[in-house]
Scaffold this motif. Structure first.
Motif, PDB file in Angstrom:
ATOM      1  N   UNK A 244       0.828  -1.203   0.000  1.00 41.36           N
ATOM      2  CA  UNK A 244       0.000   0.000   0.000  1.00 41.36           C
ATOM      3  C   UNK A 244       0.868   1.261   0.000  1.00 41.36           C
ATOM      4  N   UNK A 245       1.948   1.227   0.766  1.00 45.05           N
ATOM      5  CA  UNK A 245       2.878   2.348   0.736  1.00 45.05           C
ATOM      6  C   UNK A 245       3.497   2.517  -0.636  1.00 45.05           C
ATOM      7  N   UNK A 246       3.780   1.386  -1.300  1.00 46.03           N
ATOM      8  CA  UNK A 246       4.312   1.438  -2.654  1.00 46.03           C
ATOM      9  C   UNK A 246       3.332   2.054  -3.628  1.00 46.03           C
ATOM     10  N   UNK A 247       2.056   1.732  -3.476  1.00 42.16           N
ATOM     11  CA  UNK A 247       1.042   2.323  -4.348  1.00 42.16           C
ATOM     12  C   UNK A 247       0.938   3.829  -4.120  1.00 42.16           C
ATOM     13  N   UNK A 248       1.033   4.262  -2.861  1.00 47.84           N
ATOM     14  CA  UNK A 248       1.034   5.695  -2.564  1.00 47.84           C
ATOM     15  C   UNK A 248       2.235   6.367  -3.230  1.00 47.84           C
ATOM     16  N   UNK A 249       3.405   5.721  -3.106  1.00 49.25           N
ATOM     17  CA  UNK A 249       4.600   6.257  -3.735  1.00 49.25           C
ATOM     18  C   UNK A 249       4.484   6.306  -5.246  1.00 49.25           C
ATOM     19  N   UNK A 250       3.843   5.303  -5.836  1.00 48.91           N
ATOM     20  CA  UNK A 250       3.670   5.275  -7.287  1.00 48.91           C
ATOM     21  C   UNK A 250       2.796   6.436  -7.752  1.00 48.91           C
ATOM     22  N   UNK A 416      12.399  10.426  -6.551  1.00 47.47           N
ATOM     23  CA  UNK A 416      12.494  10.853  -5.163  1.00 47.47           C
ATOM     24  C   UNK A 416      11.114  10.993  -4.532  1.00 47.47           C
ATOM     25  N   UNK A 417      10.163  11.536  -5.309  1.00 42.87           N
ATOM     26  CA  UNK A 417       8.792  11.678  -4.799  1.00 42.87           C
ATOM     27  C   UNK A 417       8.202  10.315  -4.468  1.00 42.87           C
ATOM     28  N   UNK A 418       8.478   9.313  -5.313  1.00 37.94           N
ATOM     29  CA  UNK A 418       7.987   7.971  -5.042  1.00 37.94           C
ATOM     30  C   UNK A 418       8.573   7.398  -3.763  1.00 37.94           C
ATOM     31  N   UNK A 419       9.881   7.559  -3.590  1.00 31.82           N
ATOM     32  CA  UNK A 419      10.532   7.055  -2.380  1.00 31.82           C
ATOM     33  C   UNK A 419      10.025   7.756  -1.125  1.00 31.82           C
ATOM     34  N   UNK A 420       9.808   9.058  -1.230  1.00 28.81           N
ATOM     35  CA  UNK A 420       9.305   9.806  -0.083  1.00 28.81           C
ATOM     36  C   UNK A 420       7.848   9.461   0.207  1.00 28.81           C
ATOM     37  N   UNK A 421       7.072   9.202  -0.867  1.00 30.56           N
ATOM     38  CA  UNK A 421       5.681   8.818  -0.669  1.00 30.56           C
ATOM     39  C   UNK A 421       5.559   7.521   0.116  1.00 30.56           C
ATOM     40  N   UNK A 422       6.319   6.512  -0.297  1.00 28.79           N
ATOM     41  CA  UNK A 422       6.313   5.274   0.467  1.00 28.79           C
ATOM     42  C   UNK A 422       6.946   5.481   1.828  1.00 28.79           C
ATOM     43  N   UNK A 423       7.937   6.367   1.888  1.00 25.74           N
ATOM     44  CA  UNK A 423       8.647   6.603   3.132  1.00 25.74           C
ATOM     45  C   UNK A 423       7.798   7.200   4.231  1.00 25.74           C
ATOM     46  N   UNK A 424       6.621   7.721   3.885  1.00 28.42           N
ATOM     47  CA  UNK A 424       5.715   8.213   4.920  1.00 28.42           C
ATOM     48  C   UNK A 424       5.343   7.114   5.897  1.00 28.42           C
TER      49      UNK A 424
END
Length: 457
Positions: A244-250, A416-424
């Protein structure tokens, strides 16, 4: 307001005066005469690119210890190149913030309640930052940049292809990655060679962003067809992770890429499309996501579990860890407990709820605050802002020059946005297989910083 923003983002930064008064900078070029007579150092940058490519090629398949050993070798090579360098300084605003971040980590170690454990984490962080320094130097060459990106994309295709295969042929689930009470309890989550679906997600963000960029940069039908194939396979693999975090990052990655790509092509569009293209694309994307959630039960169940609160076991686990991390921040608010998971593992048991052991705080922002305090978190956020600002500024310059290398900067920001999105909601990108990609993307942006002849940007 504009001058204040320029100062905050170091847009008018020039290293020349500072370096002229620096005693440390005087050792650069100390081995310059030796470089002129050395056959290998005459090929210093291509050799550096080869060494970097090795960590990308073998990273998904070897242990973290071996990756660390190779990063140490890359750090030594950067030191050798730097001592033999007689060129202009490669210090950019991003470099300056990276050094400030490293300095804050050193302070956190000095003030850590578990100094020995924190020192271990500091050494690892230092290796990642030295990898950034070497990458930023090597990526100044467009030819080497294209070569390294090609390596990243080809290895990413191997990793994602195996992940897609796992989805269709099945694979043993190595842990309880789904809520055992959920209808998706027995669903397959792929992990390819990385051993963990969330880790695989983080690994794929750079490959997805750069493969989308390759669609626009690579010329010829076959290269473009290969790039499109990479986008489809990488994206499919990320979806099959069920993260789910990956989907947010995507979603963060795609929206960022769409916004910046619109900026890149805006001036060449007819007036109608300048006004309506971006709303139509973003609206269409939102519509596709909503239709997928409504029409496809696995997606709907997985997405709805995000809002299930503590009723979902994964959510409940993270919330307990987050609460403990916040208590740790309250007790060590300014400088934290020191960098690295060893320091975290030494302190976290004092705060954890029973049966909720964890290796990290499951949020990169909380993790920075835990490790280096609110000061360290502020520097980390400052570094992100300066990096994105520089990326956009250099992208605009390359756009005006009609230089397709600017598309790689769009890909870097989107990755970077993808990594930070999942990083939340996760911290798996602190693993070396992922961390090197974070600093590679930052280095890709830093490498395009433009110096004028008079020493001003």
């Amino acid at each position: 307001m504009n001058p204040v923003w320029h100062q905050f983002t170091l847009s008018d930064f020039s290293p020349y005066r500072w370096l002229a008064a620096s005693y440390v900078y005087r050792i650069i070029g100390l081995l310059g005469q030796w470089k002129q007579g050395s056959f290998l150092l005459q090929w210093g940058e291509p050799l550096g690119a080869l060494l970097i490519s090795i960590v990308f090629i073998f990273g998904p398949f070897i242990s973290t210890g071996l990756i660390g050993l190779w990063l140490f070798a890359l750090a030594a090579y950067w030191g050798l190149l730097t001592l033999a360098d007689k060129g202009k300084p490669g210090i950019t605003p991003i470099h300056l913030l990276v050094m400030v971040y490293w300095g804050m980590a050193a302070i956190a170690v000095a003030l850590s309640p578990v100094k020995t454990a924190a020192l271990t984490g500091f050494v690892k962080l230092s290796l990642y930052l030295l990898f950034f320094l070497l990458s930023a130097r090597i990526l100044q060459s467009p030819r080497l940049t294209n070569g390294l990106i090609t390596v990243v994309l080809l290895i990413g295709l191997v990793v994602s292809s195996y992940g897609v295969r796992q989805n269709f042929f099945g694979v043993e689930q190595l842990a309880t990655w789904n809520d055992p009470t959920s209808e998706l309890a027995q669903a397959t989550r792929v992990y390819s060679y990385l051993g963990n679906p969330n880790l695989l997600c983080s690994y794929l963000f750079a490959a997805i962003a750069l493969s989308i960029g390759a669609v626009f940069v690579w010329q010829g039908r076959l290269p473009k067809a290969l790039a499109v194939t990479m986008v489809l396979v990488n994206s499919s693999c990320l979806y099959f992770t069920g993260s789910r975090g990956g989907w947010i990052g995507m979603m963060a990655l795609l929206v960022s890429f769409a916004l910046l790509l619109f900026v890149w092509f805006r001036d060449s569009l007819p007036p109608f499309w300048r006004k309506w293209l971006l709303p139509l694309v973003l609206g269409g994307f939102a519509g596709v996501v909503l239709v997928a959630i409504v029409a496809l039960e696995p997606i709907r169940l997985r997405v709805m579990s995000i809002f299930a609160g503590r009723e979902d076991s994964s959510n409940n686990f993270r919330m307990n860890v987050w609460m403990a991390a916040i208590e740790m921040i309250k007790d060590y608010p300014l400088t934290g407990i020191g960098p690295g998971n060893a320091a975290f593992n030494s302190i976290y048991p004092r705060y954890m709820s029973p049966k909720y052991s964890a290796l990290s705080s499951y949020s990169i922002f909380l993790e920075n605050a835990v490790e280096m305090g609110l000061i360290g978190l502020s520097i980390f956020l400052w570094l992100i802002i300066v990096t994105v600002n520089q990326g956009i500024a250099q992208m605009q310059r390359l756009r005006l020059e009609n230089n397709r290398q600017g598309i790689w900067l769009i890909a870097a920001i989107a990755g970077m946005a993808g990594l930070l999105g999942q990083g939340l909601v996760d911290t798996v990108w602190y693993r070396p297989q992922v961390n090197i990609f974070w600093w590679f993307l930052v280095a890709l942006i830093a490498s395009q910083y433009q110096f004028k002849g008079n020493g001003e940007q």
